[in-house]
Design an enzyme around this catalytic site. Sequence first.
Site, PDB file in Angstrom:
ATOM      1  N   CYS A 189       0.829  -1.208   0.000  1.00  0.00           N
ATOM      2  CA  CYS A 189       0.000   0.000   0.000  1.00  0.00           C
ATOM      3  C   CYS A 189       0.864   1.259   0.000  1.00  0.00           C
ATOM      4  O   CYS A 189       0.436   2.306  -0.484  1.00  0.00           O
ATOM      5  CB  CYS A 189      -0.939  -0.001   1.206  1.00  0.00           C
ATOM      6  SG  CYS A 189      -0.103  -0.232   2.783  1.00  0.00           S
TER       7      CYS A 189
ATOM      8  N   HIS B 155      -1.031   0.936   7.609  1.00  0.00           N
ATOM      9  CA  HIS B 155      -1.583   0.939   6.251  1.00  0.00           C
ATOM     10  C   HIS B 155      -1.511   2.355   5.685  1.00  0.00           C
ATOM     11  O   HIS B 155      -1.606   3.336   6.425  1.00  0.00           O
ATOM     12  CB  HIS B 155      -3.039   0.459   6.297  1.00  0.00           C
ATOM     13  CG  HIS B 155      -3.720   0.435   4.962  1.00  0.00           C
ATOM     14  ND1 HIS B 155      -3.306  -0.377   3.929  1.00  0.00           N
ATOM     15  CD2 HIS B 155      -4.803   1.122   4.485  1.00  0.00           C
ATOM     16  CE1 HIS B 155      -4.094  -0.181   2.885  1.00  0.00           C
ATOM     17  NE2 HIS B 155      -5.002   0.722   3.200  1.00  0.00           N
TER      18      HIS B 155
END
Length: 996
Positions: A454, A827
């Site tokens: 990510c 994330h």
Amino acid sequence: MDKILEAVVMSSYPNNVKQGLVRRVIEAAKQPMDSEQCWSMLELSTKLYLTGDTKYKREIGKEVLEVYGHYHPEEFEEFFNVRFLLSLLQEGYGPLGKRSHYVLDYIQLGLQFVLESPSANSIFSLLRIEVLRKVCERPSPKQCAKISKLLTQHPQCIPTGKHQLLFCQQLIRCIGQFQCVSEGEDEIMEFLEQVNKVSGLLQRIWRTQTSAILPSLKELFTIISSTEEQEAPSNALASVVQFVPLELMDGVIRNLTNDDSITDVQMMMAIGRMIDWVSWPLGKNIDKWIIALLKGLAAVKKFSILIEVTLSKIEKVFSKLLYPIVREGALSVLQYMLLSFQHSHEAFHLLLPHIPRLVASLKKEDSNSATSSLEQLAELIHCMFFRFSGFPDLYEPVLEAVKALPIPNEDRIKHLLGQNAWTSQKNELASFYPRLASKSETGKIGLINLGNTCYMNSIIQSLFMASDFRHSVLNLTEGNSQPLMTKLQWLFAFLEHSQRPAISPESFLSASWPPWFTPGAQQDCSEYLKYLLDRLHEEEKTGKRIYQKLKESSLMSQAVEHHYLNKTLIEKMFGGKMMTKIRCLKCLNVSSREEAFTDLSLAFPPSDRNVSGSTSILPVEEIGPQFIEPPENAGQPMGSPWIRRKAPMASDHAAPSVSVETLGFQEPGEAANPTRGNDVGVDAAKDPLSTFGEQARAPKDSRSVPDLINYFLSPERLTAENKYHCEKCASLQDAEKVAELTEGPHYLILTLLRFSFDPRTMKRKKILDNVSIPVVLKLPILVAPEETEEVCQRGKDGAVPGSGFMTVVYDLCSVVVHSGISSESGHYYCYSRECTDTVPHRQPRDGVPKPASDKQLDFEIQWYLFNDTRVSFSSFESVSNVTSFFPKDTAYVLFYRQRPGRQGCLLHEALAEAGHLHGEPSLHKDLMEAISKDNILFLQEQEKEARNRAAYISALPKSPLWWRDLDRDKDDDSSSGGCSPAAGGGGSGSFHGLVF
């Protein structure tokens, strides 16, 4: 006597009169009587019991039978013979079309009087065969319950040997066909009681004959896994499973999941129907069996089954939390389904619209069950927030609903996620990532996460949304001898023109991956961005030039062409320059060095640098480049960069100074700060941008991006261990260092240095401070004296006479957010919008400020939220509030785009001209062909997937629409009683919806 009794019963006398006469007949029957008279009375009482059209007649028949069975046993045994019973069981009793429903009750009544008779064994043998035959005929729940009652009271009649095993299997098949045809609560309770009697008989048999359990379960699995049944088997089968000893669970599940003869479709059908059993209100341990089978499927890596079943059933399981009677089991199954479904957010996101309503309902119920369930549900939700961060817009309503409930700590969350995962090997689930049926409604394309990538996806999307950079990359000529830039061009082209909802950046990852990064581990997106830009820059710098569009323009002078074509694309787009000056405090000698940068790394100032009641780190007069001493001669803007710093008195005139300024943090109608107006040489009240209201206003207790930039630009004292080696003094001396921006980049990249090393824990910790982000930023750039005078003479906004600075305005275009507390975990996702030069910014006439329209403010440009494969519409409000709602979600890397102005006009004009001449970038032939082929391939894949999925999904058991439960809770607030969502009762309709 039988004639008298019949006449009395059939007469029209009141029942109390009849009862007196019947009592006399019954008393007379206790006396000795001849055989013929006994038979007549037994025949009459049998007729009354089996065909009586009223309950009163059947009661009289029962009473007479009991008297004769007790006082005339020989005659009763002779009458109650095997042939008569066989006739009753096979042919029935009564006229055709009106056969009696009470044969089994009659037999049960009579058996008690022949148990010791010589014919007893013959009768038992007959009944063992006949009850098996009856069960094979699939009797109704009521008749099945009567058989069960008979066999429970007289276990001698239960089939034995192989017949017993067959009887158990056929009884299970009967239960599988049970249906409650009525919606009345009394009838439903009667149905549940009947089911309990039948399953109780199985439990009795299994206790005495454990060898019958596994064959019975095999028959049960055959029923629930069948794909040929027209109607789904009854949820009443749940009542069978509750009596299976739990010690058999491991062996049963292991045999099922390792049986190669069971197809995936059959297994999916079976587990789907078992999950429907959470609706069954009388089942015990049903949740344990469901979870055990799900875990068993995970152990043998049947992930496709688990995914399909979870996505199709999780909403129904969730809806059952409304009902106290099944809540505990449903919550257990829901917890496992969510905590194990860790490869994708799909399952959790299916529940998001329904969570606030359920939470409200449970709060309203105000019971111990509801309170406990709320706490467990909140813990589950926070686990999902932790696992699937990056969806702030979706999560805000849910977070609001559970904000008053306890929040689990991170260790607890990691423990729950760790112990419930299907597998510890993430690559085993790589092929099961969300299958998106179509492109996002935004028209944008997502990027597939290739295993903690990510960090790369967020950077790529931010670069892609930097439209000037994207167009330049897409305009590159074929054969430019820059392999990494070519791969980026292909990636951008697919993001622009692919029909897929998301594409895989695997090829670009392998080409751009820093060699010191650990495969599969989370990385620092800022570190990746620096490495990527440096690689692209060095690749072009070695002579493999790619940016030819400006050179092709005949409108450029040779000097400008030479200036820009000597720069790489990265330098043109992201390159800025900064002057670092160090002054020796002993000899006052100043040394300076200019260096290039592609991003500014902004550290957080110490807490003691805060000024109470101000969003700035220091008063405006004391920060940033204004430390340069005002020159005595206005014609010589460059003076000494250092003056003695002190806070100005109220009576002092503010010296001309320039600091970082934001737009959008002033209350509507509020007078502009005159000092700030002097800072930029413009009356802020005349600038419509400065009147943007509360939406972008910075919280008073938070830092802001300008605070961090001002801290970056403020002088630094070099003393003690950091003393400066002065060449003039030839020794280490105390000194002061200051940085000044001398050239603003086209795209300004700001990295907020949130990660620092903690020597106590020996780990990198994250600074979670909320930083307010201005949508528009004014940056002071140091310029040459002649440039300052030229700008002032032309009346351009931005130059400060005599200061040596001009103001460059930047618009926010991307924010990369890090969710988590460590750079090694968490994330990344990003907010982005496309900033262009097409929006006019009109100046007010006659010095009268005009209302700021949305277009003037540039806020009408749509924001998007990029989170790996998912792309959604968003807003600047979401950008501003994300950390307020989710404290671990903090802005990390910011992209600003420079507005057209004096400093960057040449590049802006060149880009605008290129866009005017060429329109949308035209891709070279090979790239266009590759995209076209992939789009065709995608359509073919979609068609094949649709066919396979239709066949797969059609196998899933059909069940009542789950949302009716939730809608009923919303609309039926007035319901009360034992099964309503709020109290556990309620109307018959709600109960029927629960069970069936």
